[in-house]
Write a protein that holds these residues in place. Structure first.
Motif, short mmCIF file in Angstrom:
data_model
loop_
_atom_site.label_atom_id
_atom_site.label_comp_id
_atom_site.label_asym_id
_atom_site.label_seq_id
_atom_site.Cartn_x
_atom_site.Cartn_y
_atom_site.Cartn_z
N UNK A 1 0.83 -1.20 0.00
CA UNK A 1 0.00 0.00 0.00
C UNK A 1 0.87 1.25 0.00
N UNK A 2 1.96 1.22 0.74
CA UNK A 2 2.89 2.36 0.73
C UNK A 2 3.48 2.55 -0.67
N UNK A 3 3.82 1.46 -1.34
CA UNK A 3 4.34 1.55 -2.70
C UNK A 3 3.29 2.10 -3.66
N UNK A 4 2.03 1.71 -3.49
CA UNK A 4 0.96 2.23 -4.33
C UNK A 4 0.78 3.73 -4.13
N UNK A 5 0.88 4.19 -2.91
CA UNK A 5 0.76 5.63 -2.62
C UNK A 5 1.93 6.39 -3.24
N UNK A 6 3.12 5.83 -3.14
CA UNK A 6 4.29 6.47 -3.75
C UNK A 6 4.14 6.55 -5.26
N UNK A 7 3.58 5.51 -5.86
CA UNK A 7 3.40 5.53 -7.31
C UNK A 7 2.31 6.52 -7.71
N UNK A 8 1.34 6.74 -6.86
CA UNK A 8 0.34 7.78 -7.15
C UNK A 8 0.98 9.16 -7.19
N UNK A 9 1.91 9.40 -6.31
CA UNK A 9 2.60 10.69 -6.28
C UNK A 9 3.45 10.87 -7.53
N UNK A 10 4.01 9.78 -8.04
CA UNK A 10 4.84 9.84 -9.24
C UNK A 10 4.02 10.18 -10.48
N UNK B 1 0.04 -1.01 -12.40
CA UNK B 1 0.86 -1.45 -11.27
C UNK B 1 0.25 -1.05 -9.93
N UNK B 2 -0.35 0.13 -9.87
CA UNK B 2 -1.00 0.57 -8.62
C UNK B 2 -2.15 -0.36 -8.27
N UNK B 3 -2.97 -0.71 -9.25
CA UNK B 3 -4.09 -1.60 -8.97
C UNK B 3 -3.62 -2.98 -8.52
N UNK B 4 -2.54 -3.47 -9.12
CA UNK B 4 -2.00 -4.77 -8.69
C UNK B 4 -1.45 -4.68 -7.26
#
Length: 83
Positions: A5-14, A43-46
C-alpha cells in the motif's frame, strides 16, 4: 499498512509530473505521458490488490493492461498527423 500500500501511494505521487506533462507538453510528450500513466495505473491496482489481500482483484489490472495497450495505439493513431 503494508509495504504494498505504501508503494501504491508512492506511485500515485509519481503520476503527478506525468499529468503535468500531458497537459502542458507537446503531442509527442502527451503520448509518452499517457503510456507512462497507464502502466503505472496497472501497477498501482495490482499493488492494492496484493496490499488488501484480495486475489480476486487481480483480474482488473490484467484486463486493463490489455485494454490500455490497444487504447494507446488508438491514441497515437489519432495524433498521428501532429506527431
Amino acid at each position: 499498512m503494508s509495504a504494498f500500500i505504501v508503494a501504491a501511494i508512492a506511485m500515485l505521487i509519481v503520476m503527478v509530473p506525468a499529468g503535468v506533462t500531458i497537459v502542458r507538453g507537446t503531442a509527442a510528450d502527451a503520448v509518452v505521458g499517457y503510456q507512462f500513466i497507464t502502466a503505472v495505473a496497472v501497477m498501482i491496482l495490482a499493488l492494492l490488490a496484493e496490499g488488501f489481500k484480495r486475489p480476486s482483484l487481480f483480474e482488473l489490472p490484467v484486463l486493463l493492461a490489455v485494454l490500455l495497450y490497444g487504447s494507446g495505439l488508438v491514441y497515437v493513431r489519432a495524433l498521428e498527423r501532429w506527431l
